[in-house]
Scaffold this motif. Structure first.
Motif, short mmCIF file in Angstrom:
data_model
loop_
_atom_site.label_atom_id
_atom_site.label_comp_id
_atom_site.label_asym_id
_atom_site.label_seq_id
_atom_site.Cartn_x
_atom_site.Cartn_y
_atom_site.Cartn_z
N LEU A 23 0.82 -1.21 0.00
CA LEU A 23 0.00 0.00 0.00
C LEU A 23 0.85 1.26 0.00
O LEU A 23 0.47 2.27 -0.60
CB LEU A 23 -0.97 -0.01 1.19
CG LEU A 23 -2.04 -1.11 1.15
CD1 LEU A 23 -3.01 -0.95 2.32
CD2 LEU A 23 -2.80 -1.11 -0.17
N TRP A 24 2.01 1.23 0.64
CA TRP A 24 2.93 2.36 0.55
C TRP A 24 3.35 2.57 -0.90
O TRP A 24 3.43 3.72 -1.39
CB TRP A 24 4.17 2.13 1.42
CG TRP A 24 3.98 2.55 2.85
CD1 TRP A 24 3.84 1.74 3.92
CD2 TRP A 24 3.91 3.89 3.34
NE1 TRP A 24 3.68 2.49 5.07
CE2 TRP A 24 3.73 3.81 4.73
CE3 TRP A 24 3.97 5.15 2.73
CZ2 TRP A 24 3.60 4.95 5.53
CZ3 TRP A 24 3.86 6.28 3.51
CH2 TRP A 24 3.68 6.18 4.91
N LYS A 25 3.61 1.47 -1.62
CA LYS A 25 3.99 1.59 -3.02
C LYS A 25 2.81 2.08 -3.87
O LYS A 25 2.99 2.90 -4.78
CB LYS A 25 4.48 0.24 -3.54
CG LYS A 25 5.82 -0.19 -2.96
CD LYS A 25 6.24 -1.56 -3.49
CE LYS A 25 7.56 -1.97 -2.89
NZ LYS A 25 7.96 -3.34 -3.33
N LEU A 26 1.62 1.61 -3.57
CA LEU A 26 0.44 2.06 -4.29
C LEU A 26 0.28 3.58 -4.18
O LEU A 26 -0.03 4.27 -5.16
CB LEU A 26 -0.81 1.36 -3.76
CG LEU A 26 -2.14 1.80 -4.40
CD1 LEU A 26 -2.24 1.29 -5.83
CD2 LEU A 26 -3.32 1.29 -3.56
N ILE A 27 0.51 4.10 -2.98
CA ILE A 27 0.32 5.53 -2.72
C ILE A 27 1.51 6.35 -3.20
O ILE A 27 1.35 7.42 -3.79
CB ILE A 27 0.08 5.77 -1.22
CG1 ILE A 27 -1.22 5.10 -0.75
CG2 ILE A 27 0.06 7.26 -0.91
CD1 ILE A 27 -2.47 5.67 -1.37
N CYS A 28 2.71 5.88 -2.96
CA CYS A 28 3.91 6.73 -3.09
C CYS A 28 4.82 6.41 -4.26
O CYS A 28 5.80 7.14 -4.47
CB CYS A 28 4.73 6.68 -1.79
SG CYS A 28 3.85 7.38 -0.37
N TYR A 29 4.53 5.36 -5.01
CA TYR A 29 5.34 5.07 -6.19
C TYR A 29 4.78 5.84 -7.37
O TYR A 29 3.59 5.76 -7.68
CB TYR A 29 5.35 3.57 -6.50
CG TYR A 29 6.09 3.22 -7.77
CD1 TYR A 29 7.48 3.11 -7.77
CD2 TYR A 29 5.41 3.02 -8.97
CE1 TYR A 29 8.18 2.81 -8.92
CE2 TYR A 29 6.10 2.71 -10.14
CZ TYR A 29 7.48 2.62 -10.11
OH TYR A 29 8.16 2.33 -11.26
N ALA A 30 5.64 6.60 -8.05
CA ALA A 30 5.22 7.37 -9.22
C ALA A 30 5.65 6.63 -10.48
O ALA A 30 6.85 6.43 -10.71
CB ALA A 30 5.84 8.77 -9.19
N PRO A 31 4.71 6.20 -11.31
CA PRO A 31 5.09 5.49 -12.53
C PRO A 31 5.92 6.37 -13.45
O PRO A 31 5.68 7.57 -13.57
CB PRO A 31 3.74 5.13 -13.17
CG PRO A 31 2.76 6.08 -12.57
CD PRO A 31 3.26 6.36 -11.18
N LYS A 32 6.92 5.79 -14.08
CA LYS A 32 7.80 6.51 -14.98
C LYS A 32 7.27 6.37 -16.41
O LYS A 32 7.38 5.30 -17.03
CB LYS A 32 9.23 5.98 -14.89
CG LYS A 32 9.80 6.00 -13.47
CD LYS A 32 9.89 7.42 -12.91
CE LYS A 32 10.64 7.45 -11.59
NZ LYS A 32 9.88 6.84 -10.48
N ILE A 33 6.68 7.43 -16.92
CA ILE A 33 6.10 7.43 -18.26
C ILE A 33 7.06 8.15 -19.20
O ILE A 33 7.44 9.29 -18.94
CB ILE A 33 4.73 8.12 -18.25
CG1 ILE A 33 3.78 7.38 -17.30
CG2 ILE A 33 4.14 8.17 -19.66
CD1 ILE A 33 2.44 8.05 -17.11
#
Length: 287
Positions: free
Chosen positions: A26-36
């Motif tokens: 859940l930390w990754k769901l909230i705080c991971y920014a996908p690199k586009i």
């Protein structure tokens, strides 16, 4: 982007996971920014900028210094700072940048917050945005115009007030008013059960030494009628709840606002009617 898709899919079914693994996910769901990846036009726009790097301390996650990348156009007397939104990057302001670059006597600064765009870090957070803004101001001086989108708009307000700076113009596009509400929206998008959401917010408080509900612009906003502040929004925004913005504006009737109904949260920053209004009203000759 592939990593975030995996995180998103895993978060849809937490029933077979251990509690520690759920918390990490859940930390990754909230705080991971996908690199586009950048589009060609975006890359070409950044190629015309002077590139710079600064660093901030990641107090809450890695406990290390994080480098972030910035971009500067021009050397004019009117400094303009752009702060992108959550899971975004400086180049996403390309439509606005193209209009601002037509102006004379401006210096335009944009940046990729730590963990976003080209700036390295596995996870990002609001504090990193705030510290990056303050570092840029310390390096390049106080901006006369500050523009932010989404979480960037919230970060601008907090950073400016912590730095003791009141710009000539503050422009907030689809601003986040309540950080916890944004997180709840993200958690609800994958149907995370309420008890697991509660566990996440307990973990958040333990990490940041304060509850997510504390990060609320109603609490942080101390500017008064002497600030020229304009807010652009979409009442049908599905990312941030416009009801919170409505209440925020009712308490501050001096803030000018415009509703671009149906534009969409992400697309507001390239919405032609908004760009036309912004340039006409805040960058016309004599302003």
């Amino acid at each position: 982007m592939k990593n975030y898709r995996q995180i998103y899919q895993q978060a849809k079914d937490l029933s077979q996971m251990e509690s520690s693994a759920i918390d990490d996910l859940l930390w990754k769901l909230i705080c991971y920014a996908p690199k586009i990846p950048l589009r060609l036009a975006q890359q070409q726009l950044l190629d015309t900028a002077e590139h710079f790097q600064l660093s901030v301390t990641d107090t809450y996650f890695t406990k290390q210094e994080l480098v972030f990348n910035g971009f500067k156009w021009g050397t004019g007397s009117r400094k303009i700072l752009l702060t992108h939104g959550w899971s975004s990057k400086a180049a996403d302001f390309s439509a606005l940048l193209e209009e601002l670059l037509k102006l004379e006597d401006v210096e335009i600064i944009a940046f990729d917050a730590p963990g976003n765009g080209s700036s390295p870090a596995e996870l990002s957070n609001l504090i990193l945005y705030i510290e990056a803004i303050k570092k840029i101001i310390n390096q390049y001086g106080a901006p006369s115009t500050v523009i932010g989108h989404s979480l960037g708009a919230m970060a601008n307000v907090i950073a400016l007030q912590q730095a003791g700076i009141k710009p000539d113009v503050l422009i907030s596009i689809a601003p986040v008013i309540r950080l916890k509400a944004l997180f709840c929206n993200m958690l609800n998008s994958v149907n995370v059960p309420e008890n697991l959401q509660d566990n996440f917010f307990t973990s958040f408080q333990a990490t940041f030494n304060r509850p997510a509900s504390d990060y609320d612009l109603d609490t942080y906003y101390n500017f008064d009628h002497t600030l020229n502040h304009w807010i652009a929004f979409d009442e049908d925004d599905t990312v941030v709840n416009s009801a919170y913005l409505s209440n925020f504006l009712k308490e501050r009737p001096w803030i000018k606002s415009e509703n671009y109904k149906g534009a969409g949260h992400e697309k507001l920053i390239k919405h032609t009617p908004l760009l036309n209004d912004l340039i006409r009203d805040y960058f016309s000759a004599g302003l």
